[in-house]
Write an enzyme that holds these catalytic residues in place. Structure first.
Site, short mmCIF file in Angstrom:
data_model
loop_
_atom_site.label_atom_id
_atom_site.label_comp_id
_atom_site.label_asym_id
_atom_site.label_seq_id
_atom_site.Cartn_x
_atom_site.Cartn_y
_atom_site.Cartn_z
N ALA A 8 42.78 39.74 37.25
CA ALA A 8 43.95 39.58 38.12
C ALA A 8 44.02 40.66 39.19
O ALA A 8 45.09 41.04 39.63
CB ALA A 8 45.21 39.62 37.26
N ARG A 14 43.39 33.71 50.17
CA ARG A 14 43.64 32.36 50.68
C ARG A 14 45.11 31.94 50.56
O ARG A 14 45.54 30.97 51.15
CB ARG A 14 42.73 31.35 49.93
CG ARG A 14 41.28 31.45 50.36
CD ARG A 14 40.34 30.76 49.38
NE ARG A 14 40.05 31.57 48.19
CZ ARG A 14 39.23 31.20 47.20
NH1 ARG A 14 38.64 30.03 47.24
NH2 ARG A 14 39.02 31.99 46.16
N ASN A 373 96.69 23.17 34.12
CA ASN A 373 96.37 22.35 35.28
C ASN A 373 96.44 23.19 36.54
O ASN A 373 97.49 23.74 36.87
CB ASN A 373 97.32 21.16 35.39
CG ASN A 373 96.80 20.18 36.43
OD1 ASN A 373 95.74 19.57 36.25
ND2 ASN A 373 97.51 20.07 37.54
C1 UD1 Z 1 35.62 31.77 40.31
C2 UD1 Z 1 34.20 31.53 39.81
C3 UD1 Z 1 33.82 30.07 40.05
C4 UD1 Z 1 34.81 29.17 39.35
C5 UD1 Z 1 36.25 29.51 39.74
C6 UD1 Z 1 37.22 28.78 38.85
C7 UD1 Z 1 32.93 33.59 40.11
C8 UD1 Z 1 31.92 34.30 40.92
N1 UD1 Z 1 33.28 32.38 40.51
O1 UD1 Z 1 35.62 31.55 41.71
O2 UD1 Z 1 32.51 29.81 39.56
O3 UD1 Z 1 34.53 27.82 39.62
O4 UD1 Z 1 36.53 30.91 39.61
O5 UD1 Z 1 38.54 28.89 39.24
O6 UD1 Z 1 33.39 34.13 39.12
N2 UD1 Z 1 39.21 38.92 40.55
C9 UD1 Z 1 39.28 40.24 40.17
N3 UD1 Z 1 38.49 41.15 40.79
C10 UD1 Z 1 37.60 40.80 41.75
C11 UD1 Z 1 37.52 39.44 42.13
C12 UD1 Z 1 38.34 38.52 41.51
O7 UD1 Z 1 40.07 40.59 39.30
O8 UD1 Z 1 36.90 41.69 42.25
C13 UD1 Z 1 40.11 37.94 39.90
C14 UD1 Z 1 41.05 37.26 40.88
O9 UD1 Z 1 42.27 37.98 40.96
C15 UD1 Z 1 41.24 35.90 40.25
C16 UD1 Z 1 39.97 35.67 39.47
O10 UD1 Z 1 39.32 36.92 39.35
O11 UD1 Z 1 42.34 35.86 39.36
C17 UD1 Z 1 39.03 34.68 40.17
O12 UD1 Z 1 38.72 35.14 41.46
P1 UD1 Z 1 38.58 34.15 42.68
O13 UD1 Z 1 38.25 34.94 43.88
O14 UD1 Z 1 39.75 33.25 42.73
O15 UD1 Z 1 37.27 33.33 42.22
P2 UD1 Z 1 36.84 31.91 42.73
O16 UD1 Z 1 36.26 32.03 44.08
O17 UD1 Z 1 37.93 30.95 42.53
CA CA Z 2 40.02 31.08 41.91
#
Ligand code: UD1
Ligand code: CA
Length: 455
Positions: A8, A14, A373
């Site tokens: 998290a 995005r 009332n």
């Molecule tokens: C990720 C997966 C993808 C999968 C998708 C499912 C990877 C490389 N990709 O992509 O294969 O289909 O989730 O929803 O894992 N986060 C951190 N630290 C970081 C980066 C991210 O804590 O440095 C956390 C974000 O807060 C988030 C989660 O990891 O809660 C996922 O990160 P996000 O960037 O949303 O990954 P996706 O591109 O969705």
């Molecule tokens: Ca994601």
């Protein structure tokens, strides 16, 4: 032994928001709260949350959850980098690590349980949740050999056109044998489109990794932008509404109704269109809510009707009729068989049984007995510009139209207030109070003829 890690730390670029993505609200709870709630049946021995962007807000919002461990990821260099941060915290841990993305809020506890059991019973190094998505865009694609053993996960942006055709996607939910994962984590590289360390690259290093397709792909939806937030919310709403309809609640035009997760409804409740039930609202059997009503953190008894009204942090007891156009707030408590409505606002007031305020009134900081009332246009003047003061009205008393009760003031039982009175002093039981200028009639009175007609 099962430990859980929730990723998290990302901002959720995005979403285009100041608020960290996982704190966006979703049916009365934040995304991350929902992820935590999906762990209810697993009861992990440790729960580690990887935090970074907006971590103060995140820690605060989760203050009510006991035994969470927050692990800081100062720079967000990818999901693999995030899990690397656990290495010092899980040193010597021999159990299973369940990893979840903080933005996957629709998981069912049974699905997570199934993932854990499969990993443990198959003796695999890891198991991951996958789904066949009709529209896999944006997700990592999962490639398996003939035996459902994962060979590779490729992010959407790193896929070739041919790879992109694969509709089996990575849910971002993994179950690892921790010692195996700990060994390969330091070997991750960032040679991909985003220059990030991907957790998914561990799949090619661990052997074997099994994939488990979920039956309902909606469950593993990740929330990355506002559109997905809205789509996810709709899925959650459909689930909740299906649940309540099966439990005997009538939803008239379900698409126009929203119901928060913590709402409780009894059989034979009828919810009419454009009605929204929020927070810890409860509605008992036989009550009819809406159309056009908002109930927030409120308790509604049996056989109550509420029509075009807003009720928050308040209680309405059996058989009362509220609305149209009533506003109850700040701990209003309405007794049984009362009638409140047609432009009446009630704040922090208790009304006894069979008490009515049927038209155009404000009752604030007041205690009313039974069978009172309140005449049209009665107002409790509870605020002197500095402090709020209390009004007390005894059983069976009546206020005439347009009475102003200047608090602090107490009216006894069986009091009648004459219409148009401004009551500033207490009134004893069984009295009539008239507090207004006496009407003066001057018979035969005419404008003096000397005065100009248009003066
Ligand atoms: C990720 C997966 C993808 C999968 C998708 C499912 C990877 C490389 N990709 O992509 O294969 O289909 O989730 O929803 O894992 N986060 C951190 N630290 C970081 C980066 C991210 O804590 O440095 C956390 C974000 O807060 C988030 C989660 O990891 O809660 C996922 O990160 P996000 O960037 O949303 O990954 P996706 O591109 O969705
Ligand atoms: Ca994601």
């Amino acid at each position: 032994m099962v430990a859980v890690a929730i990723l998290a730390a990302g901002r959720g670029t995005r979403m285009k928001s100041q608020l960290p993505k996982v704190l966006h609200s979703f049916g009365g709870r934040s995304l991350i709260q929902r992820v935590l709630d999906s762990l209810s049946t697993i009861q992990p021995s440790r729960t580690l949350i990887i935090v970074g962007y907006g971590q103060e807000a995140l820690r605060q919002s989760l203050a009510d959850y006991p035994n969470l461990e927050f692990v800081e990821q100062t720079q967000q260099l990818g999901t693999g980098h995030a899990v690397q941060q656990l290495l010092p915290h899980l040193e010597g841990f021999e159990g299973t690590l369940l990893v979840l993305n903080g933005d996957v809020p629709l998981l069912r506890p049974t699905t997570l349980q199934h993932l854990l059991t499969t990993q443990q019973e198959s003796g695999s190094a890891a198991a991951i949740l996958t789904a066949q998505m009709p529209n896999p865009q944006g997700y990592g694609r999962v490639f398996c050999d003939g035996n459902n053993v994962v060979t590779q996960i490729v992010e959407d942006r790193d896929c070739t056109a041919a790879q992109r055709q694969n509709r089996r996607i990575n849910a971002g939910v993994y179950c690892f044998r921790w010692p195996d994962l700990a060994e390969v984590l330091p070997q991750l590289q960032s040679n991909n489109d985003q220059q990030e360390y991907y957790l998914t690259d561990t799949m090619t290093m661990l052997k074997p990794v099994v994939s488990i397709d979920v039956d309902d792909p909606q469950e593993i939806m990740g929330i990355n932008d506002r559109q997905q937030l809205a789509m996810g919310y709709r899925i959650l709403q459909n689930r909740l509404k299906e649940h309540w309809m099966k439990a005997g609640v009538t939803l008239v035009d379900p698409d126009s109704i929203t119901i928060d997760e913590d709402v409780q409804l009894e059989p034979d409740v009828v919810i009419e269109p454009q009605t929204h039930l929020r927070g810890r609202t409860t509605v008992k059997s036989g009550s009819h809510i809406g159309p056009g009503t908002l109930l927030d953190n409120s308790q509604i008894g049996e056989q109550v009707t509420v029509l075009y009204s807003v009720i928050s942090d308040s209680v309405v007891k059996d058989g009362s009729r509220i609305g149209p156009y009533a506003h109850l707030r700040g701990h209003a408590e309405i007794g049984e068989q009362c009638r409140i409505g047609n432009f009446v606002e009630i704040k922090k007031a208790t009304l006894g049984d069979r008490t009515n305020a049927a038209h155009l009134s404000y009752l604030g900081d007041a205690t009313l007995g039974q069978g009172v009332n309140i005449g049209a246009g009665t107002v409790t003047a509870n605020y002197d510009g500095v402090k709020k003061h209390a009004t007390v009205i005894g059983d069976r008393s009546k206020t005439g139209s347009n009475s102003v009760l200047v608090a602090p003031v107490t009216l006894g039982e069986n009091v009648t207030v004459a219409a148009g009175s401004t009551v500033t002093d207490d009134v004893p039981d069984d009295s009539l109070v008239i507090a207004r200028a006496r009407q003066v009639v001057k018979p035969g009175w005419q404008l003096s003829p000397s005065e100009p007609a248009d003066a």
